[in-house]
Design a protein around this motif. Sequence first.
Motif, PDB file in Angstrom:
ATOM      1  N   GLU A   5      20.145 -19.246  -5.627  1.00 33.14           N
ATOM      2  CA  GLU A   5      20.359 -18.478  -4.407  1.00 33.14           C
ATOM      3  C   GLU A   5      20.832 -19.422  -3.313  1.00 33.14           C
ATOM      4  OE1 GLU A   5      17.686 -15.065  -3.607  1.00 33.14           O
ATOM      5  OE2 GLU A   5      17.230 -16.186  -1.787  1.00 33.14           O
ATOM      6  N   TYR A   6      21.785 -18.951  -2.522  1.00 33.66           N
ATOM      7  CA  TYR A   6      22.373 -19.758  -1.460  1.00 33.66           C
ATOM      8  C   TYR A   6      22.344 -18.966  -0.161  1.00 33.66           C
ATOM      9  CZ  TYR A   6      24.204 -22.023  -5.618  1.00 33.66           C
ATOM     10  OH  TYR A   6      24.314 -22.616  -6.839  1.00 33.66           O
ATOM     11  N   LYS A   7      22.019 -19.630   0.919  1.00 31.33           N
ATOM     12  CA  LYS A   7      22.009 -18.993   2.235  1.00 31.33           C
ATOM     13  C   LYS A   7      23.431 -18.825   2.751  1.00 31.33           C
ATOM     14  CE  LYS A   7      17.811 -18.057   2.971  1.00 31.33           C
ATOM     15  NZ  LYS A   7      17.473 -16.655   2.996  1.00 31.33           N
ATOM     16  N   ALA A   8      23.636 -17.809   3.567  1.00 32.90           N
ATOM     17  CA  ALA A   8      24.941 -17.560   4.177  1.00 32.90           C
ATOM     18  C   ALA A   8      25.202 -18.589   5.277  1.00 32.90           C
ATOM     19  CB  ALA A   8      24.974 -16.152   4.764  1.00 32.90           C
ATOM     20  N   SER A   9      26.478 -18.775   5.578  1.00 32.35           N
ATOM     21  CA  SER A   9      26.845 -19.693   6.662  1.00 32.35           C
ATOM     22  C   SER A   9      26.360 -19.117   7.997  1.00 32.35           C
ATOM     23  CB  SER A   9      28.362 -19.887   6.711  1.00 32.35           C
ATOM     24  OG  SER A   9      28.988 -18.705   7.160  1.00 32.35           O
ATOM     25  N   ILE A  10      26.298 -19.942   8.995  1.00 35.00           N
ATOM     26  CA  ILE A  10      25.845 -19.521  10.326  1.00 35.00           C
ATOM     27  C   ILE A  10      26.686 -18.356  10.840  1.00 35.00           C
ATOM     28  CG2 ILE A  10      25.657 -20.257  12.743  1.00 35.00           C
ATOM     29  CD1 ILE A  10      24.859 -23.037  11.667  1.00 35.00           C
ATOM     30  N   LYS A  11      27.982 -18.355  10.548  1.00 37.91           N
ATOM     31  CA  LYS A  11      28.868 -17.294  11.024  1.00 37.91           C
ATOM     32  C   LYS A  11      28.546 -15.933  10.399  1.00 37.91           C
ATOM     33  CE  LYS A  11      32.802 -20.224  12.059  1.00 37.91           C
ATOM     34  NZ  LYS A  11      34.216 -20.517  11.770  1.00 37.91           N
ATOM     35  N   LEU A  12      27.976 -15.938   9.205  1.00 36.63           N
ATOM     36  CA  LEU A  12      27.701 -14.683   8.499  1.00 36.63           C
ATOM     37  C   LEU A  12      26.220 -14.345   8.392  1.00 36.63           C
ATOM     38  CD1 LEU A  12      30.283 -15.053   5.597  1.00 36.63           C
ATOM     39  CD2 LEU A  12      30.458 -13.585   7.613  1.00 36.63           C
ATOM     40  N   GLU A  13      25.350 -15.194   8.885  1.00 37.45           N
ATOM     41  CA  GLU A  13      23.920 -14.984   8.677  1.00 37.45           C
ATOM     42  C   GLU A  13      23.367 -13.726   9.345  1.00 37.45           C
ATOM     43  OE1 GLU A  13      21.799 -18.404  10.071  1.00 37.45           O
ATOM     44  OE2 GLU A  13      22.248 -17.998  12.163  1.00 37.45           O
ATOM     45  N   ASN A  14      24.112 -13.115  10.264  1.00 38.15           N
ATOM     46  CA  ASN A  14      23.645 -11.871  10.876  1.00 38.15           C
ATOM     47  C   ASN A  14      23.793 -10.672   9.956  1.00 38.15           C
ATOM     48  OD1 ASN A  14      22.903 -13.107  13.266  1.00 38.15           O
ATOM     49  ND2 ASN A  14      24.913 -12.817  14.191  1.00 38.15           N
ATOM     50  N   ILE A  15      24.727 -10.753   8.987  1.00 35.25           N
ATOM     51  CA  ILE A  15      24.913  -9.610   8.084  1.00 35.25           C
ATOM     52  C   ILE A  15      24.587  -9.924   6.625  1.00 35.25           C
ATOM     53  CG2 ILE A  15      26.606  -8.453   9.567  1.00 35.25           C
ATOM     54  CD1 ILE A  15      28.775  -9.450   7.637  1.00 35.25           C
ATOM     55  N   ILE A  16      24.734 -11.186   6.224  1.00 36.83           N
ATOM     56  CA  ILE A  16      24.469 -11.553   4.827  1.00 36.83           C
ATOM     57  C   ILE A  16      23.160 -12.334   4.732  1.00 36.83           C
ATOM     58  CG2 ILE A  16      25.276 -12.913   2.859  1.00 36.83           C
ATOM     59  CD1 ILE A  16      28.125 -12.195   3.672  1.00 36.83           C
ATOM     60  N   ASP A  17      22.277 -11.859   3.858  1.00 31.72           N
ATOM     61  CA  ASP A  17      21.007 -12.540   3.634  1.00 31.72           C
ATOM     62  C   ASP A  17      21.212 -13.766   2.748  1.00 31.72           C
ATOM     63  OD1 ASP A  17      18.019 -12.638   3.688  1.00 31.72           O
ATOM     64  OD2 ASP A  17      18.345 -12.413   1.525  1.00 31.72           O
ATOM     65  N   SER A  18      21.934 -13.565   1.635  1.00 29.11           N
ATOM     66  CA  SER A  18      22.144 -14.672   0.706  1.00 29.11           C
ATOM     67  C   SER A  18      23.212 -14.319  -0.324  1.00 29.11           C
ATOM     68  CB  SER A  18      20.840 -15.032  -0.014  1.00 29.11           C
ATOM     69  OG  SER A  18      20.379 -13.934  -0.774  1.00 29.11           O
ATOM     70  N   TYR A  19      23.627 -15.346  -1.047  1.00 24.60           N
ATOM     71  CA  TYR A  19      24.488 -15.210  -2.220  1.00 24.60           C
ATOM     72  C   TYR A  19      23.621 -15.624  -3.403  1.00 24.60           C
ATOM     73  CZ  TYR A  19      28.047 -15.587   1.406  1.00 24.60           C
ATOM     74  OH  TYR A  19      28.796 -15.400   2.532  1.00 24.60           O
ATOM     75  N   TRP A  20      23.795 -15.001  -4.550  1.00 24.50           N
ATOM     76  CA  TRP A  20      22.985 -15.359  -5.715  1.00 24.50           C
ATOM     77  C   TRP A  20      23.833 -15.364  -6.972  1.00 24.50           C
ATOM     78  CZ3 TRP A  20      22.867 -11.353  -9.179  1.00 24.50           C
ATOM     79  CH2 TRP A  20      23.050 -10.068  -8.670  1.00 24.50           C
ATOM     80  N   LEU A  21      23.347 -16.091  -7.956  1.00 24.70           N
ATOM     81  CA  LEU A  21      24.042 -16.265  -9.224  1.00 24.70           C
ATOM     82  C   LEU A  21      23.023 -16.251 -10.354  1.00 24.70           C
ATOM     83  CD1 LEU A  21      26.584 -17.222 -10.894  1.00 24.70           C
ATOM     84  CD2 LEU A  21      25.883 -19.538 -10.323  1.00 24.70           C
ATOM     85  N   ILE A  22      23.326 -15.484 -11.403  1.00 23.55           N
ATOM     86  CA  ILE A  22      22.503 -15.475 -12.619  1.00 23.55           C
ATOM     87  C   ILE A  22      23.431 -15.796 -13.783  1.00 23.55           C
ATOM     88  CG2 ILE A  22      21.151 -14.090 -14.232  1.00 23.55           C
ATOM     89  CD1 ILE A  22      20.211 -12.419 -11.883  1.00 23.55           C
ATOM     90  N   ASN A  23      23.080 -16.813 -14.560  1.00 24.10           N
ATOM     91  CA  ASN A  23      23.855 -17.145 -15.763  1.00 24.10           C
ATOM     92  C   ASN A  23      22.992 -17.952 -16.715  1.00 24.10           C
ATOM     93  OD1 ASN A  23      23.811 -19.666 -14.575  1.00 24.10           O
ATOM     94  ND2 ASN A  23      26.006 -19.804 -14.271  1.00 24.10           N
ATOM     95  N   ASP A  24      23.614 -18.556 -17.699  1.00 24.75           N
ATOM     96  CA  ASP A  24      22.920 -19.361 -18.711  1.00 24.75           C
ATOM     97  C   ASP A  24      21.901 -18.563 -19.512  1.00 24.75           C
ATOM     98  OD1 ASP A  24      24.324 -21.643 -18.296  1.00 24.75           O
ATOM     99  OD2 ASP A  24      22.759 -22.683 -17.191  1.00 24.75           O
ATOM    100  N   LEU A  25      22.255 -17.357 -19.874  1.00 25.54           N
ATOM    101  CA  LEU A  25      21.349 -16.555 -20.687  1.00 25.54           C
ATOM    102  C   LEU A  25      21.679 -16.776 -22.151  1.00 25.54           C
ATOM    103  CD1 LEU A  25      21.474 -13.359 -18.538  1.00 25.54           C
ATOM    104  CD2 LEU A  25      19.445 -14.683 -18.984  1.00 25.54           C
ATOM    105  N   THR A  26      20.690 -17.148 -22.925  1.00 24.33           N
ATOM    106  CA  THR A  26      20.893 -17.383 -24.350  1.00 24.33           C
ATOM    107  C   THR A  26      20.268 -16.281 -25.200  1.00 24.33           C
ATOM    108  OG1 THR A  26      18.926 -18.766 -24.398  1.00 24.33           O
ATOM    109  CG2 THR A  26      21.042 -19.878 -24.079  1.00 24.33           C
ATOM    110  N   GLN A  27      19.483 -15.419 -24.567  1.00 23.74           N
ATOM    111  CA  GLN A  27      18.858 -14.317 -25.286  1.00 23.74           C
ATOM    112  C   GLN A  27      18.647 -13.157 -24.326  1.00 23.74           C
ATOM    113  OE1 GLN A  27      15.175 -15.940 -26.634  1.00 23.74           O
ATOM    114  NE2 GLN A  27      14.284 -16.054 -24.620  1.00 23.74           N
ATOM    115  N   PHE A  28      18.275 -11.999 -24.865  1.00 25.58           N
ATOM    116  CA  PHE A  28      17.992 -10.856 -24.003  1.00 25.58           C
ATOM    117  C   PHE A  28      16.786 -11.159 -23.137  1.00 25.58           C
ATOM    118  CE2 PHE A  28      20.639  -8.715 -27.107  1.00 25.58           C
ATOM    119  CZ  PHE A  28      21.429  -7.941 -26.269  1.00 25.58           C
TER     120      PHE A  28
END
Length: 119
Positions: A5-28
């Motif tokens: 999870e990554y925080k939004a830049s100062i310019k966008l922090e009023n509308i965006i809470d965060s950016y997130w990424l899910i990967n590296d899944l090897t099984q269900f």
Amino acid sequence: MKYQEYKASIKLENIIDSYWLINDLTQFNKQRVLPDACADIIFNLGQAIGPIPKETIAISGMMTKFSDVLLGSGSELVGVRFKSGQLSKLTNRPLFEIKNKTIDAYEIIPELKPEKLEQ
């Protein structure tokens, strides 16, 4: 499973809470998603995941109850989590219509058609 999870830049922090990424899944993997009063734009770069088809862009509305999502091998998601009520600044559709739903993003933001995924 790898979740980042990554925080939004100062310019966008009023509308965006965060950016997130899910990967590296090897099984269900069953993942419980808890309600947080936020809406997300989800870029599915991998396999189909529950209501989100393979290689598409979806919007998950504000949740008032938890949801269990089955993530499979080859899943890769990138998300933009908006602060409560802030996604409405990008759309002309009331957000209560997508509460507890996941829909194709282009239904409320026509510019986010699946063909734009590579961009």
